[in-house]
Design a protein around this motif. Structure first.
Motif, PDB file in Angstrom:
ATOM      1  N   SER A  11      -7.636  14.913   7.983  1.00 13.24           N
ATOM      2  CA  SER A  11      -7.061  14.078   6.927  1.00 13.24           C
ATOM      3  C   SER A  11      -7.959  14.122   5.703  1.00 13.24           C
ATOM      4  O   SER A  11      -9.180  13.968   5.804  1.00 13.24           O
ATOM      5  N   TYR A  12      -7.358  14.325   4.548  1.00 20.01           N
ATOM      6  CA  TYR A  12      -8.112  14.408   3.291  1.00 20.01           C
ATOM      7  C   TYR A  12      -7.460  13.511   2.238  1.00 20.01           C
ATOM      8  O   TYR A  12      -6.238  13.509   2.087  1.00 20.01           O
ATOM      9  N   ILE A  13      -8.303  12.775   1.529  1.00 22.59           N
ATOM     10  CA  ILE A  13      -7.894  11.799   0.490  1.00 22.59           C
ATOM     11  C   ILE A  13      -6.611  11.034   0.842  1.00 22.59           C
ATOM     12  O   ILE A  13      -5.704  10.931   0.039  1.00 22.59           O
ATOM     13  N   THR A  14      -6.601  10.499   2.035  1.00 19.27           N
ATOM     14  CA  THR A  14      -5.459   9.698   2.488  1.00 19.27           C
ATOM     15  C   THR A  14      -5.920   8.344   3.043  1.00 19.27           C
ATOM     16  O   THR A  14      -5.406   7.296   2.655  1.00 19.27           O
ATOM     17  N   LEU A  15      -6.932   8.368   3.919  1.00 22.47           N
ATOM     18  CA  LEU A  15      -7.332   7.118   4.582  1.00 22.47           C
ATOM     19  C   LEU A  15      -7.838   6.091   3.568  1.00 22.47           C
ATOM     20  O   LEU A  15      -7.686   4.887   3.755  1.00 22.47           O
ATOM     21  N   TRP A  72      -0.264  14.295 -10.282  1.00 25.69           N
ATOM     22  CA  TRP A  72      -1.401  13.386 -10.386  1.00 25.69           C
ATOM     23  C   TRP A  72      -1.581  12.572  -9.119  1.00 25.69           C
ATOM     24  O   TRP A  72      -2.642  12.089  -8.802  1.00 25.69           O
ATOM     25  N   VAL A  73      -0.503  12.358  -8.403  1.00 20.68           N
ATOM     26  CA  VAL A  73      -0.586  11.577  -7.163  1.00 20.68           C
ATOM     27  C   VAL A  73      -1.533  12.257  -6.184  1.00 20.68           C
ATOM     28  O   VAL A  73      -2.217  11.624  -5.400  1.00 20.68           O
ATOM     29  N   PHE A  74      -1.564  13.584  -6.259  1.00 19.57           N
ATOM     30  CA  PHE A  74      -2.252  14.313  -5.208  1.00 19.57           C
ATOM     31  C   PHE A  74      -3.666  14.747  -5.574  1.00 19.57           C
ATOM     32  O   PHE A  74      -4.570  14.613  -4.797  1.00 19.57           O
ATOM     33  N   PHE A 100       0.816  -1.217   0.000  1.00 18.99           N
ATOM     34  CA  PHE A 100       0.000   0.000   0.000  1.00 18.99           C
ATOM     35  C   PHE A 100       0.849   1.267   0.000  1.00 18.99           C
ATOM     36  O   PHE A 100       0.397   2.331  -0.356  1.00 18.99           O
ATOM     37  N   HIS A 101       2.102   1.143   0.428  1.00 17.82           N
ATOM     38  CA  HIS A 101       2.959   2.338   0.500  1.00 17.82           C
ATOM     39  C   HIS A 101       3.742   2.562  -0.791  1.00 17.82           C
ATOM     40  O   HIS A 101       4.316   3.623  -0.987  1.00 17.82           O
ATOM     41  N   LEU A 102       3.771   1.540  -1.654  1.00 21.56           N
ATOM     42  CA  LEU A 102       4.688   1.606  -2.803  1.00 21.56           C
ATOM     43  C   LEU A 102       4.492   2.814  -3.719  1.00 21.56           C
ATOM     44  O   LEU A 102       5.471   3.460  -4.091  1.00 21.56           O
ATOM     45  N   ARG A 136       0.194  20.609  -0.209  1.00 22.28           N
ATOM     46  CA  ARG A 136      -0.810  21.327  -1.015  1.00 22.28           C
ATOM     47  C   ARG A 136      -1.775  22.124  -0.135  1.00 22.28           C
ATOM     48  O   ARG A 136      -2.041  23.292  -0.393  1.00 22.28           O
ATOM     49  N   MET A 137      -2.280  21.474   0.949  1.00 16.09           N
ATOM     50  CA  MET A 137      -3.196  22.165   1.852  1.00 16.09           C
ATOM     51  C   MET A 137      -2.457  22.697   3.087  1.00 16.09           C
ATOM     52  O   MET A 137      -2.944  23.610   3.765  1.00 16.09           O
ATOM     53  N   THR A 138      -1.301  22.105   3.373  1.00 16.16           N
ATOM     54  CA  THR A 138      -0.568  22.454   4.596  1.00 16.16           C
ATOM     55  C   THR A 138      -0.222  23.944   4.627  1.00 16.16           C
ATOM     56  O   THR A 138      -0.281  24.592   5.687  1.00 16.16           O
ATOM     57  N   HIS A 191      -6.546   5.391   0.858  1.00 17.23           N
ATOM     58  CA  HIS A 191      -5.421   4.750   0.171  1.00 17.23           C
ATOM     59  C   HIS A 191      -4.684   3.757   1.061  1.00 17.23           C
ATOM     60  O   HIS A 191      -3.714   3.145   0.631  1.00 17.23           O
ATOM     61  N   CYS A 192      -5.109   3.633   2.289  1.00 22.82           N
ATOM     62  CA  CYS A 192      -4.408   2.744   3.232  1.00 22.82           C
ATOM     63  C   CYS A 192      -5.108   1.395   3.293  1.00 22.82           C
ATOM     64  O   CYS A 192      -6.303   1.282   3.003  1.00 22.82           O
ATOM     65  N   GLU A 193      -4.394   0.410   3.690  1.00 23.70           N
ATOM     66  CA  GLU A 193      -4.988  -0.876   4.002  1.00 23.70           C
ATOM     67  C   GLU A 193      -6.027  -0.641   5.106  1.00 23.70           C
ATOM     68  O   GLU A 193      -5.811   0.214   5.974  1.00 23.70           O
TER      69      GLU A 193
HETATM   70  C1  SAM Z   1      -3.705  11.701  -2.413  1.00 26.37           C
HETATM   71  S1  SAM Z   1      -2.394  12.265  -1.388  1.00 26.37           S
HETATM   72  C2  SAM Z   1      -3.220  13.606  -0.541  1.00 26.37           C
HETATM   73  C3  SAM Z   1      -2.278  14.631   0.008  1.00 26.37           C
HETATM   74  C4  SAM Z   1      -2.947  15.833   0.657  1.00 26.37           C
HETATM   75  N1  SAM Z   1      -3.850  15.409   1.721  1.00 26.37           N
HETATM   76  C5  SAM Z   1      -3.689  16.643  -0.380  1.00 26.37           C
HETATM   77  O1  SAM Z   1      -4.921  16.690  -0.345  1.00 26.37           O
HETATM   78  O2  SAM Z   1      -3.037  17.220  -1.242  1.00 26.37           O
HETATM   79  C6  SAM Z   1      -2.299  11.019  -0.154  1.00 26.37           C
HETATM   80  C7  SAM Z   1      -1.128  11.196   0.785  1.00 26.37           C
HETATM   81  O3  SAM Z   1      -1.242  10.248   1.819  1.00 26.37           O
HETATM   82  C8  SAM Z   1       0.026   9.709   2.088  1.00 26.37           C
HETATM   83  N2  SAM Z   1      -0.212   8.381   2.649  1.00 26.37           N
HETATM   84  C9  SAM Z   1      -0.629   7.257   2.007  1.00 26.37           C
HETATM   85  N3  SAM Z   1      -0.720   6.242   2.885  1.00 26.37           N
HETATM   86  C10 SAM Z   1      -0.361   6.742   4.102  1.00 26.37           C
HETATM   87  C11 SAM Z   1      -0.253   6.175   5.414  1.00 26.37           C
HETATM   88  N4  SAM Z   1      -0.528   4.888   5.631  1.00 26.37           N
HETATM   89  N5  SAM Z   1       0.139   6.974   6.433  1.00 26.37           N
HETATM   90  C12 SAM Z   1       0.416   8.291   6.216  1.00 26.37           C
HETATM   91  N6  SAM Z   1       0.348   8.874   5.003  1.00 26.37           N
HETATM   92  C13 SAM Z   1      -0.041   8.112   3.958  1.00 26.37           C
HETATM   93  C14 SAM Z   1       0.725   9.676   0.743  1.00 26.37           C
HETATM   94  O4  SAM Z   1       2.132   9.590   0.882  1.00 26.37           O
HETATM   95  C15 SAM Z   1       0.252  10.978   0.132  1.00 26.37           C
HETATM   96  O5  SAM Z   1       1.086  12.044   0.462  1.00 26.37           O
END
Ligand code: SAM
Length: 286
Positions: free
Chosen positions: A153-157, A41-43, A15-17, A92-94, A159-161
């Motif tokens: 937290s936004y668009i992060t959770l 695009w990642v973000f 999931f981190h790759l 980006r939001m920080t 993407h996690c397991e």
């Molecule tokens: C789609 S980006 C969103 C970044 C930011 N929140 C934004 O809106 O621009 C997802 C971020 O989550 C981080 N991320 C993914 N899995 C994570 C985890 N298990 N713990 C902490 N950060 C994680 C990624 O490295 C990436 O920077």
């Protein structure tokens, strides 16, 4: 340059790759604008040869304003408060958060993103208000209990397991002071997920393959499929955490219905301009 994975500085968690792959790119002496072009695009899916860091950060400024309003947080005393942002990416939001909050702790699984985050905030925000914190295992925060006024937290959770996402929700609650607020964005099921979620599983399995796996975890089409990691319904999150929360509000898109059967008390708030696949948990820590 050797990748940080090759140097053994990162985990091999599938999931981190994609994040570590993008982080490696940001390590490679790219200018800040190149980083946005190559990994933008990642973000936020805003691709294009011309996208600059400035424009990228402007999308974050707009979203911070939008979500503070939509999620009814405009009265929150940001100037005297500290914020923990989980999954900050390159800031980006920080940057906008540091303009509002007294102190911001940016957390991310990729340490190179955090270095870039510092640069972004130095240019567009208040660097004197920023602290960064590496989420080395992808599931726990190196932050003391009850130390923040808000965890966001936004668009992060999504993407996690699943277990890591739930662990990070627990961490958000742990680090937030009693009476403080958690503001967490999740992704739930939409029709297209019938295909997307199994494809995501397949792609993540392919990332582990020798030789091709490394490239696959960097290609846009593959990472976009592979990061489709979890779908969490409000009931699952509330079953685990409602007993630690008060004044629970669930915001979701007014364009769709969202069924929540949890026994805990909560307000379900259909709201315009929320992505139909997203929902937000906004709640006070007990
Ligand atoms: C789609 S980006 C969103 C970044 C930011 N929140 C934004 O809106 O621009 C997802 C971020 O989550 C981080 N991320 C993914 N899995 C994570 C985890 N298990 N713990 C902490 N950060 C994680 C990624 O490295 C990436 O920077």
């Amino acid at each position: 340059m050797k990748s940080r994975r090759a140097l053994g500085r990162s985990t091999h968690h599938p999931f981190h790759l994609p994040w570590l792959g993008a982080g490696d790119l940001t390590d490679n002496e790219l200018s800040a604008d190149d980083v946005v072009r190559k990994t933008g695009w990642v973000f936020n899916n805003e691709t294009g040869d011309d996208l600059t860091l400035k424009e990228f950060v402007e999308t974050g400024d707009k979203e911070v304003r939008l979500f503070m309003r939509l999620l009814r947080l405009e009265e929150f005393p940001t100037e005297t408060s500290s914020l923990v942002e989980i999954g900050s990416g390159i800031g980006r939001m920080t940057a906008a958060f540091t303009q509002r909050f007294r102190k911001v702790t940016a957390c991310d699984v990729d340490s190179a993103f955090l270095e870039r985050c510092r640069q972004t905030v130095a240019k567009f925000g208040r660097i004197d208000r920023l602290v960064t914190s590496h989420v080395a295992d992808g599931k726990s925060l190196s932050i003391t209990d009850n130390s923040a006024d808000m965890a966001f937290s936004y668009i992060t959770l999504q993407h996690c397991e699943t277990r890591d996402a739930l662990s990070l929700v627990g961490e958000a609650i742990r680090v937030t002071k009693p009476g403080g607020v958690v503001v967490l964005n999740f992704r739930t099921w939409v029709k297209g997920d019938v295909l997307l979620v199994p494809l995501g599983f397949l792609v993540r399995s392919m990332w582990r393959m020798p030789v091709v796996g490394g490239s696959l975890s960097r290609w846009r089409w593959s990472t976009r499929l592979g990061w489709q990691a979890n779908r969490l319904k409000p009931d699952i999150v509330l079953a685990e955490f409602a007993n630690k929360l008060d004044k629970i509000q669930i915001f979701h898109s007014a364009k769709r219905s969202l069924t929540v059967t949890a026994k805990s008390e909560f307000d379900l708030l259909p709201t315009n301009r929320i992505n139909p696949s997203h929902w937000w948990l906004v709640a006070q820590v007990s």
